[in-house]
Design a protein around this motif. Structure first.
Motif, PDB file in Angstrom:
ATOM      1  N   ARG A  41      10.833  -2.636  -6.736  1.00  0.00           N
ATOM      2  CA  ARG A  41      11.772  -1.837  -7.763  1.00  0.00           C
ATOM      3  C   ARG A  41      11.184  -0.780  -7.234  1.00  0.00           C
ATOM      4  N   GLU A  42       9.784  -1.802  -7.944  1.00  0.00           N
ATOM      5  CA  GLU A  42       9.455   0.162  -8.487  1.00  0.00           C
ATOM      6  C   GLU A  42       8.968   0.946  -7.130  1.00  0.00           C
ATOM      7  N   GLY A  43       8.937   1.008  -6.006  1.00  0.00           N
ATOM      8  CA  GLY A  43       8.648   1.708  -5.544  1.00  0.00           C
ATOM      9  C   GLY A  43      10.445   2.737  -5.030  1.00  0.00           C
TER      10      GLY A  43
ATOM     11  N   PRO B 137      -2.326  -1.334  -9.355  1.00  0.00           N
ATOM     12  CA  PRO B 137      -1.768  -1.360 -10.200  1.00  0.00           C
ATOM     13  C   PRO B 137      -0.288  -1.835  -9.832  1.00  0.00           C
ATOM     14  N   LEU B 138      -0.680  -2.993  -8.598  1.00  0.00           N
ATOM     15  CA  LEU B 138       0.592  -4.023  -8.113  1.00  0.00           C
ATOM     16  C   LEU B 138      -0.285  -5.355  -8.769  1.00  0.00           C
TER      17      LEU B 138
ATOM     18  N   SER C  22       0.900  -1.102   0.338  1.00  0.00           N
ATOM     19  CA  SER C  22       0.032   0.053  -0.092  1.00  0.00           C
ATOM     20  C   SER C  22       1.446   0.973  -0.110  1.00  0.00           C
ATOM     21  N   THR C  23       2.012   1.353   0.316  1.00  0.00           N
ATOM     22  CA  THR C  23       2.969   2.231   0.513  1.00  0.00           C
ATOM     23  C   THR C  23       3.189   2.557  -0.647  1.00  0.00           C
ATOM     24  N   THR C  24       3.748   1.860  -1.533  1.00  0.00           N
ATOM     25  CA  THR C  24       4.170   1.743  -2.853  1.00  0.00           C
ATOM     26  C   THR C  24       2.878   1.884  -3.492  1.00  0.00           C
TER      27      THR C  24
ATOM     28  N   ASP D 250      10.804   5.024   1.160  1.00  0.00           N
ATOM     29  CA  ASP D 250      11.498   4.702   2.327  1.00  0.00           C
ATOM     30  C   ASP D 250      10.915   3.323   2.856  1.00  0.00           C
ATOM     31  N   TYR D 251      11.011   2.437   2.339  1.00  0.00           N
ATOM     32  CA  TYR D 251      10.457   1.600   3.499  1.00  0.00           C
ATOM     33  C   TYR D 251      10.758   0.816   4.739  1.00  0.00           C
ATOM     34  N   SER D 252      11.701   1.491   5.231  1.00  0.00           N
ATOM     35  CA  SER D 252      11.810   1.138   6.982  1.00  0.00           C
ATOM     36  C   SER D 252      10.973   1.318   7.539  1.00  0.00           C
ATOM     37  N   LEU D 253       9.694   2.770   7.612  1.00  0.00           N
ATOM     38  CA  LEU D 253       8.688   3.681   7.784  1.00  0.00           C
ATOM     39  C   LEU D 253       7.660   2.094   7.864  1.00  0.00           C
TER      40      LEU D 253
END
Length: 231
Positions: free
Chosen positions: A179-181, A168-169, A15-17, A187-190
């Motif tokens: 890769r797209e994100g 879209p995913l 969902s973040t992406t 920032d996937y650490s979030l």
């Protein structure tokens, strides 16, 4: 020109992406998260971090209580299954972490939110490639909901706006999503994906979603930036 769009935001990787994708497409995102009786609040804390970091017009956390129905390891006193490897999960059918009708409920709320802010676009992070076998993550389900949405709304009936449901995913692997994100600066650490994190918010590393996430980062050739209990 303002282009409002509703983005379902769990605080997880997918969902973040999608939120980043919606922004990249020129939308003004209105994020929608849920306090639905899930077993922990870590993902909501992540959703708040993500919404603040990526910048949304408004972040709504809707309160509903799916514990009254139960039927899932996420909303009832049922242990979250743990596995040593993803191979132990694949081909086992719909897992006990499936929350009955959750996506239908969430999308219905998104539809109401869209009508109130004048949005004709709803973004969701469902994927039909690397996922846990949930029936409400399939393309045919998303198409059916989009059809229903335009039969069930004032804007759809009056013809002033056609609701468009964006997934879209849906045809991307977890590695491709990552890769797209990263291309979009996410920032996937979030984020938080784990079904059963500890009190410090560290992921268990052994539930379905942790194994899928770790597989995705490994295939993308990038280290997962979140903390795991066994690391």
């Amino acid at each position: 020109m303002d282009h409002p769009a509703i983005v379902l935001l769990s605080g997880g990787l997918d969902s973040t992406t999608v939120l980043a994708i919606a922004k990249d497409q020129g939308c003004t995102p209105y994020a929608l998260s849920f306090r639905y009786g899930q077993r922990h609040s870590i993902e909501l804390e992540a959703a708040q971090r993500v919404a603040q970091a990526l910048g949304v017009a408004r972040h709504v956390i809707a309160d509903i209580d799916l514990r009254v129905f139960g039927g899932s390891a996420l909303t009832a006193d049922i242990e979250v299954p743990k596995h040593e490897a993803l191979a132990d999960v694949e081909g086992t059918g719909v897992p006990i972490t499936y929350v009955p009708a959750r996506n239908t409920i969430f999308l219905s709320f998104a539809l109401a939110f869209a009508e109130t802010v004048g949005a004709s676009d709803i973004f969701t992070g469902v994927t039909a490639v690397d996922y846990s076998g949930y029936p409400d993550c399939r393309p045919e389900y998303m198409d059916a909901f989009a059809t229903m949405a335009n039969l069930a709304t004032k804007a759809g009936v009056e013809g002033t706006s056609k609701i468009k449901l964006h997934s879209p995913l849906i045809a991307l692997s977890k590695a491709d999503i990552i890769r797209e994100g990263l291309r979009l600066g996410v920032d996937y650490s979030l984020t938080s994906s784990c079904y059963d994190p500890d009190e410090q918010g560290r992921a268990c590393g052994q539930c379905d979603t942790c194994l899928l996430r770790l597989k995705g980062f490994a295939e993308a050739g990038v280290k997962d930036p979140i903390q795991y209990q066994n690391a």
